[in-house]
Design a protein around this motif. Structure first.
Motif, PDB file in Angstrom:
ATOM      1  N   LEU A   1       0.833  -1.203   0.000  1.00 21.78           N
ATOM      2  CA  LEU A   1       0.000   0.000   0.000  1.00 21.78           C
ATOM      3  C   LEU A   1       0.866   1.250   0.000  1.00 21.78           C
ATOM      4  CD1 LEU A   1      -2.636  -1.214   2.607  1.00 21.78           C
ATOM      5  CD2 LEU A   1      -2.877  -1.148   0.116  1.00 21.78           C
ATOM      6  N   THR A   2       0.434   2.238  -0.761  1.00 17.72           N
ATOM      7  CA  THR A   2       1.185   3.487  -0.920  1.00 17.72           C
ATOM      8  C   THR A   2       0.318   4.672  -0.500  1.00 17.72           C
ATOM      9  OG1 THR A   2       0.469   3.628  -3.235  1.00 17.72           O
ATOM     10  CG2 THR A   2       2.580   2.556  -2.805  1.00 17.72           C
ATOM     11  N   GLY A   3       0.918   5.870  -0.598  1.00 16.23           N
ATOM     12  CA  GLY A   3       0.185   7.079  -0.241  1.00 16.23           C
ATOM     13  C   GLY A   3       0.210   7.318   1.249  1.00 16.23           C
ATOM     14  N   SER A   4      -0.597   8.250   1.672  1.00 18.60           N
ATOM     15  CA  SER A   4      -0.607   8.646   3.085  1.00 18.60           C
ATOM     16  C   SER A   4      -1.690   7.897   3.856  1.00 18.60           C
ATOM     17  CB  SER A   4      -0.856  10.157   3.193  1.00 18.60           C
ATOM     18  OG  SER A   4      -2.104  10.496   2.587  1.00 18.60           O
ATOM     19  N   ILE A   5      -1.582   7.956   5.171  1.00 18.43           N
ATOM     20  CA  ILE A   5      -2.607   7.385   6.041  1.00 18.43           C
ATOM     21  C   ILE A   5      -3.774   8.364   6.071  1.00 18.43           C
ATOM     22  CG2 ILE A   5      -3.158   6.649   8.387  1.00 18.43           C
ATOM     23  CD1 ILE A   5      -0.151   6.096   8.770  1.00 18.43           C
ATOM     24  N   PRO A   6      -4.972   7.958   5.676  1.00 17.38           N
ATOM     25  CA  PRO A   6      -6.104   8.909   5.640  1.00 17.38           C
ATOM     26  C   PRO A   6      -6.434   9.444   7.040  1.00 17.38           C
ATOM     27  CG  PRO A   6      -6.629   6.884   4.436  1.00 17.38           C
ATOM     28  CD  PRO A   6      -5.366   6.617   5.202  1.00 17.38           C
ATOM     29  N   SER A   7      -6.610  10.746   7.129  1.00 20.63           N
ATOM     30  CA  SER A   7      -6.975  11.336   8.419  1.00 20.63           C
ATOM     31  C   SER A   7      -8.366  10.877   8.856  1.00 20.63           C
ATOM     32  CB  SER A   7      -6.924  12.861   8.332  1.00 20.63           C
ATOM     33  OG  SER A   7      -7.835  13.337   7.339  1.00 20.63           O
ATOM     34  N   SER A   8      -9.182  10.417   7.891  1.00 20.93           N
ATOM     35  CA  SER A   8     -10.536   9.956   8.222  1.00 20.93           C
ATOM     36  C   SER A   8     -10.524   8.734   9.124  1.00 20.93           C
ATOM     37  CB  SER A   8     -11.311   9.628   6.936  1.00 20.93           C
ATOM     38  OG  SER A   8     -10.674   8.577   6.223  1.00 20.93           O
ATOM     39  N   LEU A   9      -9.404   8.014   9.199  1.00 23.88           N
ATOM     40  CA  LEU A   9      -9.335   6.858  10.095  1.00 23.88           C
ATOM     41  C   LEU A   9      -9.460   7.282  11.560  1.00 23.88           C
ATOM     42  CD1 LEU A   9      -6.584   4.563   8.495  1.00 23.88           C
ATOM     43  CD2 LEU A   9      -9.055   4.624   8.071  1.00 23.88           C
TER      44      LEU A   9
ATOM     45  N   PRO B   1      -1.288  11.095  10.853  1.00 24.46           N
ATOM     46  CA  PRO B   1      -2.386  12.041  11.130  1.00 24.46           C
ATOM     47  C   PRO B   1      -2.616  12.221  12.632  1.00 24.46           C
ATOM     48  CG  PRO B   1      -3.065  10.363   9.527  1.00 24.46           C
ATOM     49  CD  PRO B   1      -1.764   9.909  10.113  1.00 24.46           C
ATOM     50  N   ALA B   2      -2.708  13.469  13.044  1.00 27.87           N
ATOM     51  CA  ALA B   2      -3.000  13.758  14.447  1.00 27.87           C
ATOM     52  C   ALA B   2      -4.396  13.262  14.827  1.00 27.87           C
ATOM     53  CB  ALA B   2      -2.883  15.249  14.710  1.00 27.87           C
ATOM     54  N   SER B   3      -5.273  13.095  13.829  1.00 26.94           N
ATOM     55  CA  SER B   3      -6.649  12.670  14.098  1.00 26.94           C
ATOM     56  C   SER B   3      -6.711  11.286  14.737  1.00 26.94           C
ATOM     57  CB  SER B   3      -7.470  12.672  12.803  1.00 26.94           C
ATOM     58  OG  SER B   3      -6.913  11.754  11.865  1.00 26.94           O
TER      59      SER B   3
ATOM     60  N   GLN C   1       1.401  14.826  19.141  1.00 27.12           N
ATOM     61  CA  GLN C   1       1.176  14.842  20.586  1.00 27.12           C
ATOM     62  C   GLN C   1      -0.157  14.195  20.951  1.00 27.12           C
ATOM     63  OE1 GLN C   1       3.139  15.778  23.157  1.00 27.12           O
ATOM     64  NE2 GLN C   1       4.763  16.003  21.626  1.00 27.12           N
ATOM     65  N   GLU C   2      -1.123  14.285  20.045  1.00 29.32           N
ATOM     66  CA  GLU C   2      -2.435  13.692  20.307  1.00 29.32           C
ATOM     67  C   GLU C   2      -2.338  12.171  20.478  1.00 29.32           C
ATOM     68  OE1 GLU C   2      -3.144  17.477  17.974  1.00 29.32           O
ATOM     69  OE2 GLU C   2      -1.687  15.841  17.990  1.00 29.32           O
ATOM     70  N   ILE C   3      -1.407  11.563  19.737  1.00 31.22           N
ATOM     71  CA  ILE C   3      -1.205  10.117  19.862  1.00 31.22           C
ATOM     72  C   ILE C   3      -0.385   9.802  21.112  1.00 31.22           C
ATOM     73  CG2 ILE C   3      -0.114   8.106  18.790  1.00 31.22           C
ATOM     74  CD1 ILE C   3      -0.882   9.258  16.079  1.00 31.22           C
ATOM     75  N   LEU C   4       0.624  10.608  21.378  1.00 37.24           N
ATOM     76  CA  LEU C   4       1.434  10.392  22.578  1.00 37.24           C
ATOM     77  C   LEU C   4       0.603  10.532  23.849  1.00 37.24           C
ATOM     78  CD1 LEU C   4       4.719  12.263  21.582  1.00 37.24           C
ATOM     79  CD2 LEU C   4       4.283   9.801  21.582  1.00 37.24           C
ATOM     80  N   SER C   5      -0.438  11.359  23.784  1.00 43.48           N
ATOM     81  CA  SER C   5      -1.297  11.518  24.960  1.00 43.48           C
ATOM     82  C   SER C   5      -2.060  10.234  25.261  1.00 43.48           C
ATOM     83  CB  SER C   5      -2.273  12.677  24.760  1.00 43.48           C
ATOM     84  OG  SER C   5      -3.220  12.366  23.742  1.00 43.48           O
ATOM     85  N   LEU C   6      -2.357   9.440  24.214  1.00 40.82           N
ATOM     86  CA  LEU C   6      -3.010   8.151  24.437  1.00 40.82           C
ATOM     87  C   LEU C   6      -2.080   7.201  25.186  1.00 40.82           C
ATOM     88  CD1 LEU C   6      -4.742   7.491  20.971  1.00 40.82           C
ATOM     89  CD2 LEU C   6      -5.733   8.511  23.030  1.00 40.82           C
ATOM     90  N   VAL C   7      -0.770   7.333  24.937  1.00 42.42           N
ATOM     91  CA  VAL C   7       0.209   6.516  25.661  1.00 42.42           C
ATOM     92  C   VAL C   7       0.276   6.960  27.124  1.00 42.42           C
ATOM     93  CG1 VAL C   7       2.615   5.800  25.784  1.00 42.42           C
ATOM     94  CG2 VAL C   7       1.528   6.135  23.547  1.00 42.42           C
ATOM     95  N   ARG C   8       0.324   8.256  27.328  1.00 49.19           N
ATOM     96  CA  ARG C   8       0.409   8.777  28.698  1.00 49.19           C
ATOM     97  C   ARG C   8      -0.827   8.425  29.514  1.00 49.19           C
ATOM     98  NH1 ARG C   8       2.658  13.356  25.977  1.00 49.19           N
ATOM     99  NH2 ARG C   8       0.594  14.340  25.994  1.00 49.19           N
ATOM    100  N   ASP C   9      -1.971   8.409  28.842  1.00 47.92           N
ATOM    101  CA  ASP C   9      -3.223   8.092  29.542  1.00 47.92           C
ATOM    102  C   ASP C   9      -3.364   6.609  29.821  1.00 47.92           C
ATOM    103  OD1 ASP C   9      -3.815  10.760  29.413  1.00 47.92           O
ATOM    104  OD2 ASP C   9      -5.177  10.568  27.689  1.00 47.92           O
TER     105      ASP C   9
END
Length: 236
Positions: free
Chosen positions: A168-176, A197-199, A222-230
């Motif tokens: 698979l190529t391209g970017s990770i869709p933010s819609s995920l 994607p920060a989403s 940071q939005e993803i790292l916050s899931l780790v901290r939580d």
């Protein structure tokens, strides 16, 4: 002697009455057949048989997929619910190759699509985003190419999405990031590029996020790292 006019009229009336009776009987028979037949011709079985025709397969792999049966619920690798709707496809490591057809997106009751470990190629149909009841999409370890459809972000019930080990190529869709019931996202070992994607940080239920083995750039949001901290995201 030539027939009289009254004889001709009698015969004509008799013939007309006989024809009317015949047409009425035919209409009655057609109505009875319509009542005896189901409202449709098993569209899920039709879709799966169309898919079978597009796949190269071991000689006996899908031998049980008989389109003349009332429904596909007795076919191997297929599971149905109590109303004979297909809810699972479990074609794991059975040697299939070929594309996924867009019509799979019309199997509205499907909950599990487990097609990993085959030789599936081509792109992931955007129509899979219509599978609103899908809980698990597992297409890992195939030969799929193209981009991840943004439409997959519309499958609200999705808990597992495993697309790793493809091309698979391209970017990770933010819609995920709209998959707010997702627990596992495995996109590793592809050819994905661009930023993360920060989403994805919106998925508070996320337990594992595997993105390694790609060509992603930038920083981990940071939005993803916050899931780790939580403490919710345990595998990154």
């Amino acid at each position: 002697l030539p027939p009289s006019s009254s004889s001709i009229n009698y015969f004509s009336d008799f013939l007309s009455a006989a024809m009317r009776s015949l047409f009425a009987a035919a209409a009655l028979l057609a109505g009875l057949l319509a009542l005896a037949m189901p409202a449709d011709c098993n569209p899920e079985g039709d879709i799966l048989y169309m898919q079978r025709a597009e796949w190269q397969q071991p000689m006996t792999a899908l031998e049980s997929w008989d389109p003349t049966l009332v429904n596909p619920c007795t076919w191997e690798y297929v599971t149905c619910d109590n109303e004979s709707h297909v809810i699972r496809l479990d074609l794991r490591n059975v040697g299939m190759s070929g594309p996924l057809i867009p019509e799979l997106g019309d199997m509205e009751k499907l909950q599990f699509m487990e097609l990993f470990g085959n030789g599936l190629n081509g792109s992931i149909p955007t129509t899979l985003g219509k599978l609103s009841n899908l809980i698990s999409l597992d297409l890992q370890d195939n030969l799929l190419s193209g981009t991840i459809p943004a439409s997959l972000g519309a499958i609200n019930r999705l808990k597992n999405i495993r697309l790793h080990g493809n091309n698979l190529t391209g970017s990770i869709p933010s819609s995920l990031g709209n998959l707010t019931n997702l627990m596992n996202m495995e996109l590793q070992n592809n050819l994905l590029s661009g930023p993360i994607p920060a989403s994805l940080g919106n998925i508070k239920t996320l337990r594992s996020l595997h993105l390694n083995g790609n060509m992603l750039t930038g920083t981990v949001p940071q939005e993803i790292l916050s899931l780790v901290r939580d403490g919710s995201l345990s595998e990154l």
